[in-house]
Scaffold this active site. Sequence first.
Site, mmCIF file in Angstrom:
data_model
loop_
_atom_site.group_PDB
_atom_site.id
_atom_site.type_symbol
_atom_site.label_atom_id
_atom_site.label_comp_id
_atom_site.label_asym_id
_atom_site.label_seq_id
_atom_site.Cartn_x
_atom_site.Cartn_y
_atom_site.Cartn_z
ATOM 1 N N GLU A 193 9.690 -4.291 10.187
ATOM 2 C CA GLU A 193 10.119 -2.996 9.640
ATOM 3 C C GLU A 193 10.657 -2.071 10.727
ATOM 4 O O GLU A 193 10.066 -1.943 11.812
ATOM 5 C CB GLU A 193 8.932 -2.311 8.925
ATOM 6 C CG GLU A 193 9.305 -0.929 8.372
ATOM 7 C CD GLU A 193 8.341 -0.370 7.339
ATOM 8 O OE1 GLU A 193 7.370 -1.072 6.968
ATOM 9 O OE2 GLU A 193 8.580 0.779 6.905
ATOM 10 N N ASP A 244 0.833 -1.204 0.000
ATOM 11 C CA ASP A 244 0.000 0.000 0.000
ATOM 12 C C ASP A 244 0.871 1.260 0.000
ATOM 13 O O ASP A 244 0.368 2.373 -0.098
ATOM 14 C CB ASP A 244 -1.020 -0.008 1.149
ATOM 15 C CG ASP A 244 -0.376 -0.047 2.521
ATOM 16 O OD1 ASP A 244 0.857 -0.199 2.599
ATOM 17 O OD2 ASP A 244 -1.111 0.055 3.529
ATOM 18 N N SER A 245 2.204 1.069 0.030
ATOM 19 C CA SER A 245 3.117 2.189 -0.205
ATOM 20 C C SER A 245 2.833 2.830 -1.558
ATOM 21 O O SER A 245 3.242 3.967 -1.810
ATOM 22 C CB SER A 245 4.583 1.716 -0.142
ATOM 23 O OG SER A 245 4.777 0.604 -0.993
ATOM 24 N N LYS A 261 -1.311 -9.275 2.821
ATOM 25 C CA LYS A 261 -0.509 -8.857 3.985
ATOM 26 C C LYS A 261 -1.367 -7.956 4.865
ATOM 27 O O LYS A 261 -2.113 -7.115 4.370
ATOM 28 C CB LYS A 261 0.769 -8.115 3.559
ATOM 29 C CG LYS A 261 1.572 -7.589 4.764
ATOM 30 C CD LYS A 261 3.002 -7.251 4.410
ATOM 31 C CE LYS A 261 3.209 -5.937 3.725
ATOM 32 N NZ LYS A 261 2.775 -4.736 4.474
ATOM 33 N N ASP A 318 -1.209 -6.056 -0.285
ATOM 34 C CA ASP A 318 -1.504 -5.463 1.025
ATOM 35 C C ASP A 318 -2.997 -5.233 1.210
ATOM 36 O O ASP A 318 -3.668 -4.771 0.285
ATOM 37 C CB ASP A 318 -0.828 -4.080 1.117
ATOM 38 C CG ASP A 318 0.371 -4.084 2.033
ATOM 39 O OD1 ASP A 318 0.493 -4.984 2.883
ATOM 40 O OD2 ASP A 318 1.200 -3.157 1.885
HETATM 41 O O1 KIV Z 1 3.554 -1.086 1.610
HETATM 42 C C1 KIV Z 1 4.683 -1.557 1.452
HETATM 43 O O2 KIV Z 1 5.331 -1.359 0.418
HETATM 44 C C2 KIV Z 1 5.229 -2.386 2.524
HETATM 45 C C3 KIV Z 1 6.666 -2.780 2.421
HETATM 46 C C4 KIV Z 1 7.558 -1.633 2.437
HETATM 47 C C5 KIV Z 1 7.033 -3.817 3.395
HETATM 48 O O3 KIV Z 1 4.533 -2.717 3.428
#
Ligand code: KIV
Length: 276
Positions: free
Chosen positions: A187, A49-50, A118, A88
């Site tokens: 993290e 979700d980044s 995730k 995510d």
């Molecule tokens: O959202 C994301 O990209 C993440 C990773 C950085 C682990 O959760």
Amino acid sequence: MSAQTQVRRKTVKDIAKAKGGMPLVCLTAYDAPMAGLLDPHCDVLLVGDSLGMVVHGLPSTVGVTIEMMILHGQAVMRGSNQAFVVVDMPFGSYETNSDQAFLNAARIMKETGCHAVKIESGAYAATQIRHLVERGIPVMGHVGLRPQAVNVDGGFRAKGRSQAEWDMALDEAVAADRAGAFAIVVEGVSEELANEITAAVECPTIGIGASAGCDGQILVTDDMLGVFDWVPKFVKKFGNLRGEISTAAENYAKEVRSRAFPAKAQTYQLRKPEDT
Ligand code: KIV
């Protein structure tokens, strides 16, 4: 029968059995062409979700929706063929209760064809993780710095410097592991805490700013490619895409303005009758 060799997709079993072995190589991916470039080198592609911050310019991941995750998840599935793809679950899509988590996770799995989801696993989330796994949805956990908690944390800060934070990250990891998570992202924690979490859980840990002591590593792809000027301390830039893109754009602009581009080579001409 086609003579084409079918590439075997990695499965949740391949990821889970990497515990203590060759480190798992994981990167984020948000679109089909990039997924295609990363796929041959990665065990796991995470549609993180980044993407809210990296692709959509949001200030945090809090504004990311299920629809955004599904759209990008579909693209990554189309672009990849051997990596295990995890999508995510965005903020607000799983925290209420197990039924909410299952309905949204099942929708993500059905509409993208991805292999797992995730969840940023606060202690309460162990219930959701167990519920999903028992119903056929593999879950990756995420402890330590949890970006979806940015508003209670007051920013993106490394975790585990106080005893309370140390215990919380460790407890959350153990709870996710015992609930059936097949891997856990760790993290923004110290090497000592990452080592303790890695030793305490049966599933592989995947570190981001959590030292080489984890069973695998993940980075945000745009960070490691050097798209951004500023990156967190734990990122190593393996490329300089920012420089290359701005040089290419600058050269393009010069050539358009001077009429050097398009040249004859990039221009269609009328066909002569003898060519047809
Ligand atoms: O959202 C994301 O990209 C993440 C990773 C950085 C682990 O959760």
